[in-house]
Design a protein around this motif. Sequence first.
Motif, PDB file in Angstrom:
ATOM      1  N   VAL A  22      41.429 -40.512  -0.251  1.00 25.30           N
ATOM      2  CA  VAL A  22      41.258 -41.444  -1.364  1.00 25.30           C
ATOM      3  C   VAL A  22      41.152 -40.679  -2.686  1.00 25.30           C
ATOM      4  CG1 VAL A  22      39.769 -43.214  -2.354  1.00 25.30           C
ATOM      5  CG2 VAL A  22      40.197 -43.183   0.109  1.00 25.30           C
ATOM      6  N   VAL A  23      40.388 -39.570  -2.674  1.00 26.89           N
ATOM      7  CA  VAL A  23      40.251 -38.763  -3.885  1.00 26.89           C
ATOM      8  C   VAL A  23      41.585 -38.136  -4.259  1.00 26.89           C
ATOM      9  CG1 VAL A  23      39.095 -36.765  -4.906  1.00 26.89           C
ATOM     10  CG2 VAL A  23      37.825 -38.313  -3.409  1.00 26.89           C
ATOM     11  N   ALA A  24      42.307 -37.593  -3.279  1.00 25.01           N
ATOM     12  CA  ALA A  24      43.605 -36.975  -3.555  1.00 25.01           C
ATOM     13  C   ALA A  24      44.584 -37.997  -4.118  1.00 25.01           C
ATOM     14  CB  ALA A  24      44.163 -36.344  -2.280  1.00 25.01           C
ATOM     15  N   SER A  27      45.812 -39.407 -12.709  1.00 21.53           N
ATOM     16  CA  SER A  27      46.170 -38.346 -13.649  1.00 21.53           C
ATOM     17  C   SER A  27      47.576 -38.559 -14.196  1.00 21.53           C
ATOM     18  CB  SER A  27      46.074 -36.984 -12.958  1.00 21.53           C
ATOM     19  OG  SER A  27      46.992 -36.903 -11.879  1.00 21.53           O
ATOM     20  N   LEU A  28      48.453 -39.166 -13.387  1.00 20.80           N
ATOM     21  CA  LEU A  28      49.802 -39.506 -13.858  1.00 20.80           C
ATOM     22  C   LEU A  28      49.733 -40.482 -15.024  1.00 20.80           C
ATOM     23  CD1 LEU A  28      52.962 -39.726 -13.410  1.00 20.80           C
ATOM     24  CD2 LEU A  28      52.416 -41.609 -11.857  1.00 20.80           C
ATOM     25  N   ALA A  29      48.965 -41.547 -14.857  1.00 20.18           N
ATOM     26  CA  ALA A  29      48.848 -42.545 -15.916  1.00 20.18           C
ATOM     27  C   ALA A  29      48.180 -41.966 -17.157  1.00 20.18           C
ATOM     28  CB  ALA A  29      48.074 -43.760 -15.400  1.00 20.18           C
ATOM     29  N   LEU A  52      53.305 -28.480 -15.663  1.00 22.62           N
ATOM     30  CA  LEU A  52      53.985 -28.113 -14.429  1.00 22.62           C
ATOM     31  C   LEU A  52      52.981 -27.761 -13.334  1.00 22.62           C
ATOM     32  CD1 LEU A  52      56.910 -25.888 -15.801  1.00 22.62           C
ATOM     33  CD2 LEU A  52      57.013 -28.273 -15.068  1.00 22.62           C
ATOM     34  N   ALA A  53      51.951 -27.004 -13.703  1.00 23.99           N
ATOM     35  CA  ALA A  53      50.937 -26.642 -12.709  1.00 23.99           C
ATOM     36  C   ALA A  53      50.218 -27.877 -12.188  1.00 23.99           C
ATOM     37  CB  ALA A  53      49.936 -25.662 -13.329  1.00 23.99           C
ATOM     38  N   HIS A  54      49.924 -28.811 -13.074  1.00 27.69           N
ATOM     39  CA  HIS A  54      49.230 -30.032 -12.651  1.00 27.69           C
ATOM     40  C   HIS A  54      50.107 -30.861 -11.724  1.00 27.69           C
ATOM     41  CE1 HIS A  54      46.723 -33.603 -12.849  1.00 27.69           C
ATOM     42  NE2 HIS A  54      47.805 -34.298 -13.153  1.00 27.69           N
ATOM     43  N   PHE A  55      51.360 -31.053 -12.089  1.00 28.10           N
ATOM     44  CA  PHE A  55      52.270 -31.819 -11.236  1.00 28.10           C
ATOM     45  C   PHE A  55      52.347 -31.208  -9.838  1.00 28.10           C
ATOM     46  CE2 PHE A  55      55.057 -33.492 -14.981  1.00 28.10           C
ATOM     47  CZ  PHE A  55      54.041 -34.387 -15.297  1.00 28.10           C
ATOM     48  N   LEU A  56      52.526 -29.904  -9.782  1.00 24.93           N
ATOM     49  CA  LEU A  56      52.695 -29.240  -8.487  1.00 24.93           C
ATOM     50  C   LEU A  56      51.417 -29.290  -7.654  1.00 24.93           C
ATOM     51  CD1 LEU A  56      54.613 -27.556  -6.694  1.00 24.93           C
ATOM     52  CD2 LEU A  56      53.657 -25.511  -7.775  1.00 24.93           C
ATOM     53  N   THR A  76      48.646 -31.340  -7.874  1.00 34.35           N
ATOM     54  CA  THR A  76      48.235 -32.669  -7.411  1.00 34.35           C
ATOM     55  C   THR A  76      49.208 -33.204  -6.362  1.00 34.35           C
ATOM     56  OG1 THR A  76      49.411 -33.659  -9.315  1.00 34.35           O
ATOM     57  CG2 THR A  76      47.030 -33.273  -9.534  1.00 34.35           C
ATOM     58  N   GLY A  77      50.498 -32.917  -6.530  1.00 34.63           N
ATOM     59  CA  GLY A  77      51.457 -33.326  -5.521  1.00 34.63           C
ATOM     60  C   GLY A  77      51.243 -32.598  -4.208  1.00 34.63           C
ATOM     61  N   TYR A  78      50.953 -31.311  -4.277  1.00 33.65           N
ATOM     62  CA  TYR A  78      50.699 -30.535  -3.058  1.00 33.65           C
ATOM     63  C   TYR A  78      49.439 -31.037  -2.356  1.00 33.65           C
ATOM     64  CZ  TYR A  78      50.190 -26.507   0.032  1.00 33.65           C
ATOM     65  OH  TYR A  78      50.077 -25.697   1.141  1.00 33.65           O
ATOM     66  N   LEU A  79      48.387 -31.317  -3.124  1.00 33.30           N
ATOM     67  CA  LEU A  79      47.152 -31.813  -2.529  1.00 33.30           C
ATOM     68  C   LEU A  79      47.379 -33.144  -1.828  1.00 33.30           C
ATOM     69  CD1 LEU A  79      44.047 -31.621  -2.190  1.00 33.30           C
ATOM     70  CD2 LEU A  79      43.847 -32.804  -4.393  1.00 33.30           C
ATOM     71  N   PHE A  80      48.120 -34.049  -2.462  1.00 32.90           N
ATOM     72  CA  PHE A  80      48.370 -35.355  -1.860  1.00 32.90           C
ATOM     73  C   PHE A  80      49.183 -35.215  -0.572  1.00 32.90           C
ATOM     74  CE2 PHE A  80      50.912 -39.397  -1.758  1.00 32.90           C
ATOM     75  CZ  PHE A  80      49.845 -40.237  -1.464  1.00 32.90           C
ATOM     76  N   ALA A  81      50.229 -34.379  -0.600  1.00 37.98           N
ATOM     77  CA  ALA A  81      51.024 -34.178   0.615  1.00 37.98           C
ATOM     78  C   ALA A  81      50.219 -33.450   1.686  1.00 37.98           C
ATOM     79  CB  ALA A  81      52.294 -33.393   0.279  1.00 37.98           C
ATOM     80  N   TRP A  82      49.346 -32.537   1.271  1.00 42.30           N
ATOM     81  CA  TRP A  82      48.565 -31.738   2.231  1.00 42.30           C
ATOM     82  C   TRP A  82      47.605 -32.598   3.033  1.00 42.30           C
ATOM     83  CZ3 TRP A  82      43.301 -29.535   1.708  1.00 42.30           C
ATOM     84  CH2 TRP A  82      43.016 -28.591   2.695  1.00 42.30           C
TER      85      TRP A  82
END
Length: 680
Positions: free
Chosen positions: A492-494, A501-503, A525-529, A531-537
Amino acid sequence: MTSTVARDTAAPEHTRTWGLVPGFAAVAVVALVVGLLVDGGAQPLLALDAGPVVRWGLPVTTVLAELFGAATIGCLGLSAFVVPDRSRTTRRRTLVRWASWAAAGWTAATAVQVVLAFSDIAGTPVGDPSFVAQLLDFAWALELTRVLLISGALALLVALGAGVARGRAATVWLLVGAMLGIGVLALNGHSAGANDHENAVNSMGVHLLAMSVWVGGLLALSLIRPRLGVDLGVSVQRYSRVALWAFAFLGASGILQTFIRIDSVAGFLTPYGALVLTKVAAFAVLGWFGWRQRANIADRLQRDPSDGWAFARLATLELGVMALATGVAVALSRGIPPVSDAPVADRFISLTGYPDPGPMSFADWLFAWRIEWLLLGIALVAMGLYAAGVRTLHRRGDAWPALRTAAWMAGWLVWIYATCGAPGIWGRVLFSTHMVMHMVIAMLVPIFLVVGAPVPLLLRAGPARKDTTWGPRELVLQVVHSRFVQVVSNPVVAAFLFFVSLALFYYSPLLGLALTTHTGHLLMLAHFLLTGYLFAWVLIGVDPGPKRWPPLFLLVVLFATVSFHAFFGVIITGQNTLLAADFFRAIHASWMPDPLADQVMAGEIAWGVGELPTITLAVIVAYQWMKSDAAEQRRIDRQADRDDDAELKAYNEMLAANRARYEEPGPAATNHANTTPRED
């Protein structure tokens, strides 16, 4: 009595090692003065001259600040990752205490830098009655002094933190703060005004950090050497590995800086070119010293730890050459390069750092490239380290799935395309192309990287440390089992971080900062990568860490998050107000589509592009679900084979006992049967 004698005999040697600090500073200052005389860096360059004290004092203070900053990084790095700290020693705490002193000197030198730099820019002598008022009014407004103030503030925080730090984790965080304080200085100097702005700043940041790690590590190791005893060999060996990486990064970034500053062979014949060649020669000599240290001294100390003078002699010579290179480097920062670094009067360059890319054709999606060397370098290093880990396993006779290797490599290749190909080029000026870059980095690249499972590979291939220091393996284990990761890895946090953070990014000034500033672009770029990695992980990761949720709940979180993501795209599509309006109106050229129409297209991309990654994640979650059920069934079958199906037999016996208990007549039923008269 023995300990007293040991202290008495060790004290003079340890006292002599501290002579390295003023010796290093003296050699660096002499090299600086000679370099300034050769290149004319101390001559008045502006109509308003603050005087010789400022012109000479500013570069000297810069050398001292770099020395103290490098010493801070070296002491903290050795404390956390290099020097063993046994139960009866206080080496780690001693190094942290030295780091506190060095950071205090760094803070003081940077404070003087701010004063002298402002005086140099304003052309106002420090003793002028109006100087203090001008400094207070404009120091933060000017980029040069603002960067120095940020660096000094970080140095002060490190000095205060190192004075009270106790745990190893705190030392690592202080090291991160110190490296940020050094890295931010890349925004000043020639790199800040270069036409190839981003590559110049990136390479200078890598250059400064590599230099600080290399020089500061060797200086700290030389100072702590008399206290190491039998651990000197392993400490030198570990430092040599770090120094080899620093040497490689220093060389690569130096080559890039040279190509940016000198565009022809004739440029090397100028005074600036002569200083560059001097620095190249020093770099080559240092490479030879490093080879000697790795090939002979480290192994020699492993066999005979008491032979510390062999290392001391080599380290002293190496530090002398390092001091020479440091002084020349600061002189170069004050000199005039053959290629002018004056900003070009171009609207696109002033807003984005790059020239107008022009209209984009369909072929450009495949064949247009603009190399971002830092981002390309990150990908190449990540791919190389992964390949080295797989090779280590294969040499040991262990297998590693080829699919995971292919996924990892594919993820970084997609990253290279998104940052150096068409999305990275036109994503700085067109909202729709920017959204393509965002979707690729935040939703597609992380899936490949997570499937690659880098953490299990590191844990299997990386050597384990048997002392109290942290190597790469131990550091990663600390991270994945930390409380912070336990919190953010909650699905839920991820999901909240991924969407909210996108909005916030698009509906705040952060979008404009990412489009107009280099630092903002890198952080985006670091934020996109991440947060995306955390969500997929948290959905499909197999790495060790917090306990995973059941697959059914993960699918619910996935589809809920993607629904919000699609809703975000719909909102942008139907919005009549232009986001980052000042930037897109200022950058608008005749070949560009209407900014509002381009924003509508960006919303459609955000809405539609997320479908494929979502389906991919859902399929992987379902596959892992079925795979875990099948594995559980195989475990049960193996257990049944071992104990002759004891669990099933016990279950059947329980059912039989329950059935017998319910079918057997109780006492009341028996008495009733005996007293009831029989009917004929």
